[in-house]
Design a protein around this motif. Structure first.
Motif, PDB file in Angstrom:
ATOM      1  N   UNK A  11       0.849  -1.185   0.000  1.00 19.74           N
ATOM      2  CA  UNK A  11       0.000   0.000   0.000  1.00 19.74           C
ATOM      3  C   UNK A  11       0.880   1.228   0.000  1.00 19.74           C
ATOM      4  N   UNK A  12       0.249   2.401  -0.167  1.00 19.55           N
ATOM      5  CA  UNK A  12       0.998   3.647  -0.098  1.00 19.55           C
ATOM      6  C   UNK A  12       1.652   3.821   1.265  1.00 19.55           C
ATOM      7  N   UNK A  13       1.053   3.264   2.304  1.00 16.25           N
ATOM      8  CA  UNK A  13       1.637   3.345   3.649  1.00 16.25           C
ATOM      9  C   UNK A  13       3.025   2.730   3.684  1.00 16.25           C
ATOM     10  N   UNK A  14       3.242   1.699   2.860  1.00 16.35           N
ATOM     11  CA  UNK A  14       4.564   1.075   2.820  1.00 16.35           C
ATOM     12  C   UNK A  14       5.629   2.062   2.364  1.00 16.35           C
ATOM     13  N   UNK A  15       5.274   2.960   1.454  1.00 18.25           N
ATOM     14  CA  UNK A  15       6.218   3.967   0.995  1.00 18.25           C
ATOM     15  C   UNK A  15       6.611   4.895   2.136  1.00 18.25           C
ATOM     16  N   UNK A  16       5.609   5.304   2.923  1.00 18.55           N
ATOM     17  CA  UNK A  16       5.881   6.228   4.018  1.00 18.55           C
ATOM     18  C   UNK A  16       6.727   5.548   5.095  1.00 18.55           C
ATOM     19  N   UNK A  17       6.437   4.301   5.377  1.00 19.12           N
ATOM     20  CA  UNK A  17       7.219   3.564   6.369  1.00 19.12           C
ATOM     21  C   UNK A  17       8.671   3.437   5.928  1.00 19.12           C
ATOM     22  N   UNK A  18       8.868   3.132   4.646  1.00 21.93           N
ATOM     23  CA  UNK A  18      10.231   3.025   4.129  1.00 21.93           C
ATOM     24  C   UNK A  18      10.959   4.367   4.230  1.00 21.93           C
ATOM     25  N   UNK A  19      10.230   5.448   3.933  1.00 22.13           N
ATOM     26  CA  UNK A  19      10.828   6.787   4.029  1.00 22.13           C
ATOM     27  C   UNK A  19      11.168   7.116   5.480  1.00 22.13           C
ATOM     28  N   UNK A  21      12.049   5.042   7.800  1.00 21.23           N
ATOM     29  CA  UNK A  21      13.263   4.290   8.128  1.00 21.23           C
ATOM     30  C   UNK A  21      14.499   4.948   7.531  1.00 21.23           C
ATOM     31  N   UNK A  22      14.378   5.427   6.302  1.00 25.20           N
ATOM     32  CA  UNK A  22      15.505   6.105   5.665  1.00 25.20           C
ATOM     33  C   UNK A  22      15.879   7.371   6.442  1.00 25.20           C
ATOM     34  N   UNK A  24      15.363   8.090   9.608  1.00 20.00           N
ATOM     35  CA  UNK A  24      15.971   7.741  10.892  1.00 20.00           C
ATOM     36  C   UNK A  24      17.421   7.294  10.695  1.00 20.00           C
ATOM     37  N   UNK A  25      17.678   6.529   9.647  1.00 24.47           N
ATOM     38  CA  UNK A  25      19.056   6.131   9.344  1.00 24.47           C
ATOM     39  C   UNK A  25      19.913   7.339   8.984  1.00 24.47           C
ATOM     40  N   UNK A  26      19.322   8.307   8.320  1.00 25.41           N
ATOM     41  CA  UNK A  26      20.058   9.534   7.982  1.00 25.41           C
ATOM     42  C   UNK A  26      20.464  10.281   9.244  1.00 25.41           C
ATOM     43  N   UNK A  27      19.546  10.367  10.196  1.00 26.85           N
ATOM     44  CA  UNK A  27      19.863  11.031  11.457  1.00 26.85           C
ATOM     45  C   UNK A  27      20.995  10.313  12.184  1.00 26.85           C
ATOM     46  N   UNK A  28      20.980   8.989  12.101  1.00 28.43           N
ATOM     47  CA  UNK A  28      22.062   8.205  12.709  1.00 28.43           C
ATOM     48  C   UNK A  28      23.404   8.535  12.068  1.00 28.43           C
ATOM     49  N   UNK A  29      23.411   8.705  10.766  1.00 27.83           N
ATOM     50  CA  UNK A  29      24.661   9.035  10.077  1.00 27.83           C
ATOM     51  C   UNK A  29      25.194  10.398  10.521  1.00 27.83           C
ATOM     52  N   UNK A  30      24.293  11.329  10.795  1.00 26.00           N
ATOM     53  CA  UNK A  30      24.715  12.657  11.262  1.00 26.00           C
ATOM     54  C   UNK A  30      25.450  12.541  12.589  1.00 26.00           C
ATOM     55  N   UNK A  31      24.863  11.843  13.541  1.00 31.45           N
ATOM     56  CA  UNK A  31      25.496  11.743  14.860  1.00 31.45           C
ATOM     57  C   UNK A  31      26.782  10.935  14.781  1.00 31.45           C
ATOM     58  N   UNK A  32      26.817   9.904  13.948  1.00 33.64           N
ATOM     59  CA  UNK A  32      28.032   9.092  13.813  1.00 33.64           C
ATOM     60  C   UNK A  32      29.174   9.908  13.235  1.00 33.64           C
ATOM     61  N   UNK A  33      28.853  10.840  12.366  1.00 38.35           N
ATOM     62  CA  UNK A  33      29.875  11.655  11.714  1.00 38.35           C
ATOM     63  C   UNK A  33      30.446  12.713  12.645  1.00 38.35           C
ATOM     64  N   UNK A  34      29.604  13.271  13.510  1.00 35.23           N
ATOM     65  CA  UNK A  34      30.023  14.432  14.285  1.00 35.23           C
ATOM     66  C   UNK A  34      30.383  14.145  15.743  1.00 35.23           C
ATOM     67  N   UNK A 104      15.340  14.752   5.043  1.00 31.54           N
ATOM     68  CA  UNK A 104      15.267  13.564   5.905  1.00 31.54           C
ATOM     69  C   UNK A 104      15.514  13.862   7.374  1.00 31.54           C
ATOM     70  N   UNK A 105      16.439  14.779   7.688  1.00 31.40           N
ATOM     71  CA  UNK A 105      16.706  15.092   9.091  1.00 31.40           C
ATOM     72  C   UNK A 105      15.484  15.749   9.727  1.00 31.40           C
ATOM     73  N   UNK A 106      14.870  16.676   9.023  1.00 31.86           N
ATOM     74  CA  UNK A 106      13.675  17.327   9.536  1.00 31.86           C
ATOM     75  C   UNK A 106      12.532  16.325   9.674  1.00 31.86           C
ATOM     76  N   UNK A 107      12.434  15.410   8.728  1.00 30.18           N
ATOM     77  CA  UNK A 107      11.405  14.365   8.772  1.00 30.18           C
ATOM     78  C   UNK A 107      11.602  13.490  10.015  1.00 30.18           C
ATOM     79  N   UNK A 108      12.839  13.072  10.255  1.00 35.67           N
ATOM     80  CA  UNK A 108      13.130  12.230  11.419  1.00 35.67           C
ATOM     81  C   UNK A 108      12.855  12.985  12.721  1.00 35.67           C
TER      82      UNK A 108
END
Length: 305
Positions: A11-19, A21-22, A24-34, A104-108
């Protein structure tokens, strides 16, 4: 099948769920980098709390980058930097009302802001301190206190909001945990001011500690600052047993990591801090995390009636 359509049976909900997750992973990359220390400590948090703290940190980091030289390095003039920070603050405050963000960061961040009911006044206080960095390079005792509250203490309070979702606390417990969160945030900020002394003064032209605008840091002044930091860490430590177990190990680890950093700063001459940035070796960090993971379940304080 066209790529814009959901998979068979989906369903379209699957797209939002995948987004989600992406993002949240982006936010993780920010903290790992800094921040390697903070990133390591978040590994000991419960899964949902870990995501919320990383999502919050990523937003805070982007705001830091606007004022801490990155925007200037990209060619922005002071007016453009101020406008960028203002727009970002508006976007952050409004983000909770929108379910999808192209950033993505604002979304997370918005995911966690809704779940944790982040206090918008605390977010505004954070941006007020960031705005100070654009026009204020030195501080007296009063402005320093205000700056630390907005740049660090409210972050501790926002983290506490994430920790206490689904974990009710008595008013007394809440007050004690809020005091501990503010103390820990203040300690982290002051430690970072000391370890970033060279970059702040030589690259950014800032002197956060009152009195440093007219003289170099002396050994006696450094000892005074270390005593103040140790008091903050001690005050924060007393509140850790009140935290839910999903947060306790991570907070304990972060506290011990910064205590170790304080110990290393303490033994160095003040002049050395102006030449290099002090860090904790990876092996020492790993040992601290292991101890925190073992100690956290035992550091429980019975709830007060």
């Amino acid at each position: 099948m066209p790529e814009h359509l959901p998979p068979p049976g989906g369903s379209l909900t699957d797209f939002l769920t995948r987004y989600d997750h992406m993002a949240i992973r982006s936010a993780h990359e920010v903290i790992a980098c800094y921040s390697t220390s903070f990133s390591l400590a978040t590994r000991l948090l419960g899964k949902q709390v870990r995501a919320d703290i990383r999502n919050l940190y990523a937003m805070v980091r982007i705001a830091d980058e606007i004022v801490d030289g990155t925007a200037a390095a990209a060619g922005m003039n002071p007016t453009e930097i101020t406008d960028t920070l203002d727009r970002y603050e508006q976007a952050v405050l409004a983000s909770v009302d929108t379910r999808f963000h192209v950033d993505p960061v604002l979304h997370a961040y918005a995911l966690s802001a809704r779940r944790c009911d982040f206090n918008p006044d605390q977010v505004r206080a954070f941006f007020a301190s960031m705005r100070r960095d654009l026009h204020q390079s030195t501080h007296d005792a009063h402005s320093f206190e205000d700056y630390v509250y907005g740049s660090a203490e409210v972050i501790g309070l926002l983290c506490l909001s994430a920790f206490l979702v689904d974990h009710p606390a008595t008013p007394t417990e809440r007050n004690r945990m809020e005091a501990g969160a503010r103390s820990l945030g203040a300690a982290f900020q002051k430690i970072n001011f000391l370890r970033d002394l060279a970059e702040d003064s030589q690259t950014l032209g800032r002197a956060y500690f009152p009195g440093l605008e007219t003289r170099e840091l002396s050994d006696e002044h450094k000892k005074e600052l270390i005593r103040d930091i140790r008091q903050d860490l001690s005050d924060a430590h007393t509140a850790i047993p009140l935290l839910p177990l999903s947060a306790r190990a991570g907070v304990l680890a972060a506290t011990e990591l910064f205590t170790e950093l304080t110990n290393r700063l303490d033994v160095l001459p003040a002049a050395e801090l102006a030449r290099r940035r002090v860090s904790v070796p990876r092996r020492t960090k790993a040992a601290i995390l292991a101890r925190a993971l073992t100690a956290a379940p035992r550091a429980h304080r019975r709830k007060e009636k």
